[in-house]
Design an enzyme around this catalytic site. Structure first.
Site, PDB file in Angstrom:
ATOM      1  N   ASP A   1      44.536  85.363  -0.248  1.00  0.00           N
ATOM      2  CA  ASP A   1      43.215  84.728  -0.171  1.00  0.00           C
ATOM      3  C   ASP A   1      42.145  85.776   0.076  1.00  0.00           C
ATOM      4  O   ASP A   1      42.421  86.860   0.608  1.00  0.00           O
ATOM      5  CB  ASP A   1      43.163  83.738   1.003  1.00  0.00           C
ATOM      6  CG  ASP A   1      44.153  82.605   0.842  1.00  0.00           C
ATOM      7  OD1 ASP A   1      44.531  82.306  -0.302  1.00  0.00           O
ATOM      8  OD2 ASP A   1      44.530  82.023   1.885  1.00  0.00           O
TER       9      ASP A   1
HETATM   10  N1  URA Z   1      49.132  82.152   2.854  1.00  0.00           N
HETATM   11  C1  URA Z   1      47.800  81.955   3.056  1.00  0.00           C
HETATM   12  O1  URA Z   1      47.406  80.981   3.669  1.00  0.00           O
HETATM   13  N2  URA Z   1      46.955  82.869   2.561  1.00  0.00           N
HETATM   14  C2  URA Z   1      47.343  83.986   1.919  1.00  0.00           C
HETATM   15  O2  URA Z   1      46.504  84.784   1.504  1.00  0.00           O
HETATM   16  C3  URA Z   1      48.723  84.176   1.726  1.00  0.00           C
HETATM   17  C4  URA Z   1      49.596  83.243   2.196  1.00  0.00           C
END
Ligand code: URA
Length: 259
Positions: free
Chosen positions: A103
């Site tokens: 993310d």
């Molecule tokens: N899980 C999440 O919530 N965000 C990420 O970036 C990777 C795994």
């Protein structure tokens, strides 16, 4: 393989740029300047130089990036900075793409490659490659989390429930959790902790398989990696080793500015 194709596969040059450089005499093959773009070269055995620098052939290319928060996992975007924008122009080879995604507000290890087949193996839940995350939680880690995660967390998706695969988790501090996942659903770590009533304030991915985020690699920096590293990323791994590594090198990730 044609010399112009060789160059566009191993450098960030466009076909036009490669052709112009070859015609100008900037490219040598086995010590002699070659001015015809369609000259045949043996990619693995011929010694090619560009402006005096060797161009070493590799079928595929891999980079290990320490992704900072605030950058999106995409190859290109009209508005936002992407992980590929963090590569130097000369490393932006054609067909490079992020292997999996983090993310925008997650930091940590992101692999970037033009080897789509191996990337698929690494990402696909079928192959069970473990990804390790460090989560800073709003509330203390509860002793019942490991069993809840091992039983498979249910995530709400619209009107339906989405079953997560069994996952391992462990505490390395009162509000610091290490999580081992074998799949990558949207916002999965954040949603799994939300499902047990907690909240992820900060998230870092520090390991894939047995390949670890080098503790001396600052955020926004990256390294080329090679076959043995890619093999490590595909290897079976263990949460207790990951916890020991994470506790030693990343437990103060959000406290000091050393990254
Ligand atoms: N899980 C999440 O919530 N965000 C990420 O970036 C990777 C795994």
């Amino acid at each position: 393989m044609r010399l112009d194709r060789f160059l566009t596969g191993q450098t960030a040059l466009s076909r036009k740029e490669a052709d112009a450089l070859i015609r100008s005499g900037a490219v040598t093959v086995n010590g002699a300047a070659v001015r015809k773009p369609d000259t045949a070269v043996h990619a693995e055995t011929d010694a090619v130089t560009l402006r005096g620098n060797p161009v070493i052939y590799s079928e595929f290319h891999w980079f290990l990036l320490h992704k900072p928060e605030g950058v999106i996992t995409a190859a290109r975007d009209p508005k936002q900075k992407t992980v590929l924008d963090l590569l130097k122009p000369e490393d932006r080879l054609p067909r490079l793409a992020p292997c999996g995604r983090l993310d925008k507000d997650t930091a940590g290890m992101l692999l970037i490659t033009d080897d789509g087949g191996t990337a698929h193996t690494m990402i696909s839940p079928k192959h069970h490659v473990a990804k390790y995350y460090l989560a800073q939680l709003r509330d203390p880690f509860k002793p019942d989390y490991p069993a809840a995660f091992r039983n498979g967390i249910l995530l709400r998706e619209g009107d339906a429930d989405l079953q997560c695969q069994p996952a391992e988790c462990a505490a390395i501090g009162s509000r610091l959790a290490v999580l081992e996942l074998h799949e990558g659903k949207y916002h999965q770590v954040r949603r799994m902790f939300a499902a047990v009533g907690n909240h992820v304030e900060k998230l870092l991915r520090f390991q894939i398989g047995t390949l670890q985020l080098p503790p001396d690699l600052p955020q926004k920096c990256y390294l080329p990696i090679f076959n043995k590293d890619v093999e490590s990323a595909l290897k079976k791994s263990d949460i207790s080793d990951a916890c020991a590594f994470c506790a030693a090198y990343y437990s103060s990730y959000w406290i000091n500015d050393s990254f």
